[in-house]
Design a protein around this motif. Sequence first.
Motif, mmCIF file in Angstrom:
data_model
loop_
_atom_site.group_PDB
_atom_site.id
_atom_site.type_symbol
_atom_site.label_atom_id
_atom_site.label_comp_id
_atom_site.label_asym_id
_atom_site.label_seq_id
_atom_site.Cartn_x
_atom_site.Cartn_y
_atom_site.Cartn_z
ATOM 1 N N ILE A 1 -7.908 -7.278 -0.641
ATOM 2 C CA ILE A 1 -7.920 -6.409 -1.815
ATOM 3 C C ILE A 1 -7.710 -4.988 -1.300
ATOM 4 C CG2 ILE A 1 -10.397 -5.920 -1.799
ATOM 5 C CD1 ILE A 1 -10.520 -6.742 -4.720
ATOM 6 N N ASP B 1 -6.552 -5.976 10.547
ATOM 7 C CA ASP B 1 -5.756 -4.787 10.879
ATOM 8 C C ASP B 1 -5.178 -4.991 12.286
ATOM 9 O OD1 ASP B 1 -4.759 -2.353 10.203
ATOM 10 O OD2 ASP B 1 -6.705 -1.383 9.926
ATOM 11 N N ALA C 1 -6.778 -12.081 -7.930
ATOM 12 C CA ALA C 1 -5.739 -11.051 -8.063
ATOM 13 C C ALA C 1 -6.089 -10.190 -9.266
ATOM 14 C CB ALA C 1 -4.374 -11.702 -8.236
ATOM 15 N N GLY D 1 -8.732 -0.881 -1.342
ATOM 16 C CA GLY D 1 -9.700 0.145 -1.750
ATOM 17 C C GLY D 1 -11.151 -0.280 -1.659
ATOM 18 N N ARG E 1 -13.161 -1.110 -3.809
ATOM 19 C CA ARG E 1 -13.605 -2.195 -4.688
ATOM 20 C C ARG E 1 -13.875 -3.468 -3.889
ATOM 21 N NH1 ARG E 1 -8.322 -1.114 -5.796
ATOM 22 N NH2 ARG E 1 -8.850 0.178 -7.584
ATOM 23 N N ASN F 1 -8.916 -5.269 4.359
ATOM 24 C CA ASN F 1 -9.393 -4.182 3.498
ATOM 25 C C ASN F 1 -10.376 -3.302 4.286
ATOM 26 O OD1 ASN F 1 -11.856 -4.155 0.866
ATOM 27 N ND2 ASN F 1 -10.107 -2.795 1.051
ATOM 28 N N LYS F 2 -9.827 -2.150 4.812
ATOM 29 C CA LYS F 2 -10.617 -1.328 5.734
ATOM 30 C C LYS F 2 -11.487 -0.310 5.026
ATOM 31 C CE LYS F 2 -6.439 -0.235 7.035
ATOM 32 N NZ LYS F 2 -5.343 0.043 7.920
ATOM 33 N N SER G 1 6.046 -3.614 6.274
ATOM 34 C CA SER G 1 6.217 -3.739 4.820
ATOM 35 C C SER G 1 4.836 -4.013 4.218
ATOM 36 C CB SER G 1 7.187 -4.896 4.564
ATOM 37 O OG SER G 1 7.016 -5.370 3.275
ATOM 38 N N MET G 2 4.341 -3.073 3.384
ATOM 39 C CA MET G 2 2.934 -3.137 2.952
ATOM 40 C C MET G 2 2.793 -2.661 1.507
ATOM 41 S SD MET G 2 1.363 -1.238 6.329
ATOM 42 C CE MET G 2 2.280 0.281 6.087
ATOM 43 N N GLY G 3 1.579 -2.761 0.944
ATOM 44 C CA GLY G 3 1.312 -2.280 -0.407
ATOM 45 C C GLY G 3 1.438 -0.758 -0.488
ATOM 46 N N GLY H 1 -1.081 -9.588 -3.071
ATOM 47 C CA GLY H 1 -0.583 -8.401 -2.363
ATOM 48 C C GLY H 1 0.142 -8.775 -1.082
ATOM 49 N N ILE I 1 -0.838 -8.464 2.189
ATOM 50 C CA ILE I 1 -1.671 -9.257 3.101
ATOM 51 C C ILE I 1 -1.978 -10.620 2.473
ATOM 52 C CG2 ILE I 1 -3.992 -9.414 4.142
ATOM 53 C CD1 ILE I 1 -2.278 -7.478 5.663
HETATM 54 P P1 NDP Z 1 -1.334 -4.594 -1.963
HETATM 55 O O1 NDP Z 1 -1.301 -3.427 -2.869
HETATM 56 O O2 NDP Z 1 -0.041 -5.228 -1.563
HETATM 57 O O3 NDP Z 1 -2.274 -5.735 -2.593
HETATM 58 C C1 NDP Z 1 -3.526 -5.447 -3.154
HETATM 59 C C2 NDP Z 1 -4.156 -6.691 -3.738
HETATM 60 O O4 NDP Z 1 -5.395 -6.325 -4.360
HETATM 61 C C3 NDP Z 1 -3.302 -7.359 -4.840
HETATM 62 O O5 NDP Z 1 -3.508 -8.749 -4.810
HETATM 63 C C4 NDP Z 1 -3.895 -6.769 -6.122
HETATM 64 O O6 NDP Z 1 -3.736 -7.600 -7.263
HETATM 65 C C5 NDP Z 1 -5.378 -6.687 -5.749
HETATM 66 N N1 NDP Z 1 -6.069 -5.661 -6.535
HETATM 67 C C6 NDP Z 1 -5.677 -4.387 -6.740
HETATM 68 N N2 NDP Z 1 -6.553 -3.750 -7.539
HETATM 69 C C7 NDP Z 1 -7.529 -4.640 -7.841
HETATM 70 C C8 NDP Z 1 -8.707 -4.595 -8.655
HETATM 71 N N3 NDP Z 1 -9.057 -3.497 -9.325
HETATM 72 N N4 NDP Z 1 -9.479 -5.707 -8.739
HETATM 73 C C9 NDP Z 1 -9.131 -6.843 -8.075
HETATM 74 N N5 NDP Z 1 -8.015 -6.952 -7.307
HETATM 75 C C10 NDP Z 1 -7.227 -5.856 -7.187
HETATM 76 O O7 NDP Z 1 -2.145 -4.132 -0.664
HETATM 77 P P2 NDP Z 1 -1.973 -4.597 0.852
HETATM 78 O O8 NDP Z 1 -1.928 -6.086 0.936
HETATM 79 O O9 NDP Z 1 -0.900 -3.822 1.509
HETATM 80 O O10 NDP Z 1 -3.338 -4.068 1.501
HETATM 81 C C11 NDP Z 1 -4.587 -4.684 1.215
HETATM 82 C C12 NDP Z 1 -5.650 -4.106 2.134
HETATM 83 O O11 NDP Z 1 -5.327 -4.447 3.482
HETATM 84 C C13 NDP Z 1 -5.748 -2.577 2.099
HETATM 85 O O12 NDP Z 1 -7.089 -2.208 2.226
HETATM 86 C C14 NDP Z 1 -4.942 -2.134 3.320
HETATM 87 O O13 NDP Z 1 -5.404 -0.918 3.845
HETATM 88 C C15 NDP Z 1 -5.227 -3.276 4.279
HETATM 89 N N6 NDP Z 1 -4.176 -3.496 5.291
HETATM 90 C C16 NDP Z 1 -2.915 -3.823 4.883
HETATM 91 C C17 NDP Z 1 -1.901 -4.033 5.806
HETATM 92 C C18 NDP Z 1 -0.527 -4.443 5.378
HETATM 93 O O14 NDP Z 1 0.300 -4.729 6.228
HETATM 94 N N7 NDP Z 1 -0.224 -4.502 4.091
HETATM 95 C C19 NDP Z 1 -2.159 -3.863 7.256
HETATM 96 C C20 NDP Z 1 -3.543 -3.571 7.575
HETATM 97 C C21 NDP Z 1 -4.495 -3.385 6.617
HETATM 98 P P3 NDP Z 1 -2.402 -7.514 -8.216
HETATM 99 O O15 NDP Z 1 -1.256 -7.345 -7.270
HETATM 100 O O16 NDP Z 1 -2.407 -8.857 -8.887
HETATM 101 O O17 NDP Z 1 -2.566 -6.397 -9.166
#
Ligand code: NDP
Length: 407
Positions: free
Chosen positions: A107, A156, A44, A109, A111, A130-131, A209-211, A20, A22
């Motif tokens: 990760i 964060d 992942a 959510g 989960r 992951n908050k 730029s985020m998920g 993802g 992060i």
């Molecule tokens: P992304 O959607 O970009 O990435 C999520 C990651 O989790 C991917 O590696 C994905 O795998 C994996 N994933 C998703 N579903 C599952 C599952 N069911 N089982 C196992 N792995 C899973 O999210 P972000 O990186 O943007 O955000 C991640 C966390 O960080 C969130 O909680 C967000 O709130 C927090 N956060 C993010 C920031 C940011 O700048 N992005 C800033 C501050 C906090 P795959 O892609 O292979 O499916």
Amino acid sequence: MTSPEDREGAQGLLLIGSTGSIGESTIDVVRRHPERFRLVGLSAHTRWQRLVEQALEFRPAFVHVGEACLGECREALAGSGIEVLSGRQALVDLPLRDGVDTLVSAIVGTRGLEPMVRAIRAGRRIAFANKEPLVTAGGPIMEEVRRHGVSCLPIDSEHSAILQCLRGEKPEDLSRIFLTASGGPFRGWSRDRLQQVSREQALKHPTWSMGAKITTDSATLMNKALEVIEAYWLYDLGEEAIEVLVHPESIIHSMVEFRDRSVKAQLGLPDMRIPIQYALSYPDHLPLQMEPVDWLKLGSLHFEALDEDVFPAIRLARAALRQGGGAPCVLNAANEAAVESFLEGALPFHRISETVERALEAFAGHSGESLEELIALDREVRQRAGSGDWPAIRATRDAKPRQSGNL
Ligand code: NDP
Ligand code: MG
């Protein structure tokens, strides 16, 4: 290239969510500091080809992937000596594996809750983006952190900023904290205009730029609401001491005010590699080759009040904190379900906050103190969210009955 022998003193990282936004930024930080950080395990879900590339570059002892991709991933890594794992319980158990010093939770959510608790109980250091777990079960998690004496460091950017501002300060000197918010793509919009928002518009964040999930949360301001709850647990403050300030440039990442009204802020470009690296190297600031802030080009910084009529998320978070018990868990679960439905095209944007509000009403007074109770409540809210009692949202994947992991 540094040999494994040279890396013996390096911190062993288990990175979950490695593919993802992060996750990739964490990979970049590790690549720049092989003498300090070593990837022991990666996890992942669907992007298995990217996971394989990461594994072949960093040679972790194991990877974990979603069950649907297990066969392809095993085949691609055959003969590499890298163990390929899958399944819910295996994910929860990853922090127990040899060589894991720190869980980096990237990760998305709830989960991420059970792996996080498992890691804390095993005495591992936590660096978490992951908050959602802390929002769902902040009380039990912080109790486990205290009991096991582990470091639990936020990635964060706002919470990292507060951590940096509080270094060397006494808790009793703190008066308030200010969480800054960019305001998202719909800053200044009216409620009526929000009814026309498309998925594409919501996924275009002005500064970060985020998920997809957190980008949607940033558009509804629910991300800031989750961050108020995150700060409440991390910094042990009443909700009234946590202010939210719209700051469109996203240069001030947050501020703390002391009782003599002196204010400290942490500033920097909006690049998550800074707080990720800080959480991994805390309390050191390691070098990071990137452009410095160009203050003269920037010129000025702006601040605005949040329009809580248009964006009710912060008000809902404060109400949930005041209510206590399971209310923050309900807020988070309803939001996750609603955002998933929005991203699938099944729920209009403006009904996300409405869904959360209805859920809080429907579950008002619902207790939930222990981790087990909160995990059950999280599941119940998702099931109800799919039952049609609230705005038309469909059951989410996580609402399917699942055993909570063996913690
Ligand atoms: P992304 O959607 O970009 O990435 C999520 C990651 O989790 C991917 O590696 C994905 O795998 C994996 N994933 C998703 N579903 C599952 C599952 N069911 N089982 C196992 N792995 C899973 O999210 P972000 O990186 O943007 O955000 C991640 C966390 O960080 C969130 O909680 C967000 O709130 C927090 N956060 C993010 C920031 C940011 O700048 N992005 C800033 C501050 C906090 P795959 O892609 O292979 O499916
Ligand atoms: Mg943030």
